[in-house]
Design an enzyme around this catalytic site. Structure first.
Site, mmCIF file in Angstrom:
data_model
loop_
_atom_site.group_PDB
_atom_site.id
_atom_site.type_symbol
_atom_site.label_atom_id
_atom_site.label_comp_id
_atom_site.label_asym_id
_atom_site.label_seq_id
_atom_site.Cartn_x
_atom_site.Cartn_y
_atom_site.Cartn_z
ATOM 1 N N PHE A 96 27.358 -61.763 15.414
ATOM 2 C CA PHE A 96 27.087 -62.242 16.744
ATOM 3 C C PHE A 96 28.202 -61.523 17.671
ATOM 4 C CE2 PHE A 96 27.777 -64.715 20.592
ATOM 5 C CZ PHE A 96 26.620 -64.453 21.334
ATOM 6 N N ARG B 257 47.691 -74.182 3.918
ATOM 7 C CA ARG B 257 48.791 -74.006 4.913
ATOM 8 C C ARG B 257 49.369 -75.401 4.955
ATOM 9 N NH1 ARG B 257 45.960 -73.068 10.680
ATOM 10 N NH2 ARG B 257 44.956 -74.839 10.496
ATOM 11 N N GLY C 24 33.830 -62.640 13.410
ATOM 12 C CA GLY C 24 34.834 -62.421 13.408
ATOM 13 C C GLY C 24 35.318 -61.916 12.047
ATOM 14 N N GLY C 25 36.685 -61.298 11.754
ATOM 15 C CA GLY C 25 37.001 -61.084 10.290
ATOM 16 C C GLY C 25 38.655 -61.220 10.468
ATOM 17 N N MET C 26 38.901 -62.298 10.423
ATOM 18 C CA MET C 26 40.530 -62.693 10.439
ATOM 19 C C MET C 26 41.205 -62.185 9.411
ATOM 20 S SD MET C 26 41.154 -66.071 13.064
ATOM 21 C CE MET C 26 40.191 -67.079 11.825
ATOM 22 N N THR D 275 39.680 -74.111 12.799
ATOM 23 C CA THR D 275 40.603 -74.615 13.754
ATOM 24 C C THR D 275 40.771 -73.683 14.829
ATOM 25 O OG1 THR D 275 42.291 -73.291 12.621
ATOM 26 C CG2 THR D 275 42.171 -75.672 12.010
ATOM 27 N N TYR E 287 39.730 -52.124 18.162
ATOM 28 C CA TYR E 287 38.384 -52.795 18.659
ATOM 29 C C TYR E 287 37.414 -51.545 19.160
ATOM 30 C CZ TYR E 287 35.501 -56.851 20.726
ATOM 31 O OH TYR E 287 35.035 -57.963 20.729
#
Lengths: 356, 356
Positions: free
Chosen positions: B293, B201, B269-271, B176, B77
């Site tokens: 953001f 999944r 985010g970038g899961m 989710t 991070y």
């Protein structure tokens, strides 16, 4: 007037004889199928058309071959004229004759197509008087013929996306393009630095020298930027707040690498035909914004008048010698030779402009 | 007060005896190296610290394990506390003791860390009184402990990027996730439709059903969107003007495909750990904008007070039953079991919240 003809027209099944102002026949670059521009285009003669009360018939003088013209003929440009069509999108001419209700324009006036529109590659164009923008006849005709698309795109991109101040910086790829050359000079006029990225190719040293003469602060080939931290190259130039991308692929990634925290990259072309790839952290932590610019859409969003004022401003800079770019004039009779150059068959070439 | 201690301190080479208010020792999730969170973290006891005149000592009650907590421990991070550090970033507790100059906060008050800051995973935290935001004690503590990051991110993204009106639509991936669940409900409250993309999944049917119950208009797995024109699936839902991306890769491309002309995709985010790939024409002709953001940056840009007002608004929705999401409470003594779940070792799990 030379193009007034008395003819008889058969209309609605009724033979009527009356006098009608007609244009001369028009030699035009015509295509009725999408495909490779050098095979699908041919020069034909279009018959005279009626010059209605508010119409102006213009004898075209010059019109450039832009990348978007090529994409329209190929059929890959998303907005394009219905087939069959006449090529070209911007250009200038001399008023040849005017309809009876036309005021403010007279034979001999120099005018440009405004907004840029399909059908510029022909010897005579008839359109409503509102379509023509009269310009100062002291302007070199090859510049007037090319000012409404590329230099205007450069001006809007320098002005509209980031509030740049004197001392700020712009990074751009495709810097040898006409837009690129204009960005360098328009930025320089406002005290804005430019970092310029060009392709690796033979002649890149000459290209660097030329861009530097136009006012570029820094010019790099892509391979020169294959370093760990491109920003270490900046020296006294600040990290750029605005990036301009007309290439895509690696050249777009290089623009992103140069951008400062919170910077904006504007995409206006995709010469490499490769997409733009961006890391998640560029958006979240570097807070970059990515946008696009499309002049045609900008003008059609209520900016026709504004675009004319800006064009006049740019023509003023051109007449003062503050804005210049590479142009090669070719007679209309050699259109396909100019087209081959514009298609890149002979390597990097100046902007090809047809002289009618 | 239980945590007031009389001790003697050796300061500046001078032995002084005086009374000082001290915190209790604090059990904390500690790490002194970056690496896999399940190996580099350990529970240790930190010694009591002084409670200065304006400090408030809080006995922590609950704190979640967020993806960004994991990334901070891993060292990936970009903004993270210096080592050694205590994990965690948001949480709530009960005021245990206050410094002599503190007004407006008393032992027994419920407060939350505001803005979210490093060091939430411990039993006692001492910080300046300005750091603590008192909240309505009728709020379920596990919701108060989790409201300042994910629900607030959802709220800002729904509100700040596109001027959405009732009847408009949002498309999001990672639906989710806690942010995803909040986006569905916050949009629904404003009459805004949501198109939701989830991973393929086992259990995807249950996930769809759950999101639909929260108010989702449409839920698709990625493989269901492997069609020529995703917009043909929209039925009565309008093309979305706002897209939210916390995955990257193909899931981001799917968000872009759904967006309407001129739409905006916000990445938070970038899961998938895959970058975002965008075509040139998405920028030029579809006029898409891509932004990011980052809540931490937004709050630190002068929005601490604003964020507290919004948190109170969200807590109100929670108390009214209008905003809910999946939470699993785990006792602090079982921290590493909760961490394993948060690390995805046991498949998809509710948000893990530590109860001290």
């Amino acid at each position: 007037m030379a193009c007034a003809r008395f003819i008889s027209l058969k209309t609605s099944g009724m033979v009527r004889a009356f006098s009608t102002l007609m244009s001369p026949p028009s030699k035009a670059v015509f295509y009725d199928n999408h495909g490779p521009p050098d095979t699908v285009t041919k020069i034909i003669e279009l018959p005279p058309v009626e010059i209605k009360a508010n119409d102006v018939c213009v004898k075209m003088l010059a019109s450039p071959i832009n990348p978007s013209d090529i994409n329209r003929i190929e059929g890959v440009y998303p907005v394009r004229p219905p087939l069959p069509a006449v090529g070209g999108y911007e250009g200038v001419g001399e008023v040849h004759s005017v309809g009876e209700a036309v005021q403010g324009l007279s034979p001999g006036d120099l005018v440009m197509a405004s907004p840029p529109s399909p059908g510029a590659w022909q010897t005579h164009v008839v359109r409503d008087k509102s379509f023509w923008h009269k310009f100062d006849r002291r302007t070199p005709v090859e510049y007037a013929a090319t000012v409404t698309i590329n230099p205007l795109t450069a001006l809007r991109m320098v002005e509209d996306f980031v509030d740049l101040k004197s001392g700020d910086a712009i990074v751009q790829n495709g810097a040898t393009s006409m837009v690129g050359q204009c960005v360098i000079q328009l930025a320089k006029l406002r005290g804005i630095h430019t970092i310029n990225i060009i392709r690796d190719r033979s002649g890149s040293d000459e290209a660097k020298e030329k861009l530097t003469k136009l006012g570029a602060d820094q010019v790099y080939t892509e391979s020169q930027l294959n370093v760990k931290n491109v920003k270490s190259l900046l020296d006294n130039v600040p990290e750029p707040a605005l990036g301009l991308n007309c290439v895509g692929g690696n050249a777009a990634s290089l623009v992103l690498k140069f951008l400062r925290q919170g910077g904006t990259m504007v995409t206006y072309g995709g010469m490499s035909k490769k997409p733009i790839t961006v890391s998640t952290s560029s958006f979240i932590f570097k807070e970059l914004s990515l946008k696009g610019f499309w002049l045609q859409k900008w003008i059609s969003s209520g900016n026709t008048e504004a675009s004319r004022e800006m064009v006049d401003y740019l023509l003023g800079l051109i007449r003062e010698g503050k804005l210049k770019y590479d142009i090669e004039l070719t007679p209309f009779s050699e259109f396909h030779a100019a087209l081959d150059k514009a298609l890149g068959k002979h390597g990097s070439q100046p902007k090809q402009v047809i002289k009618f």
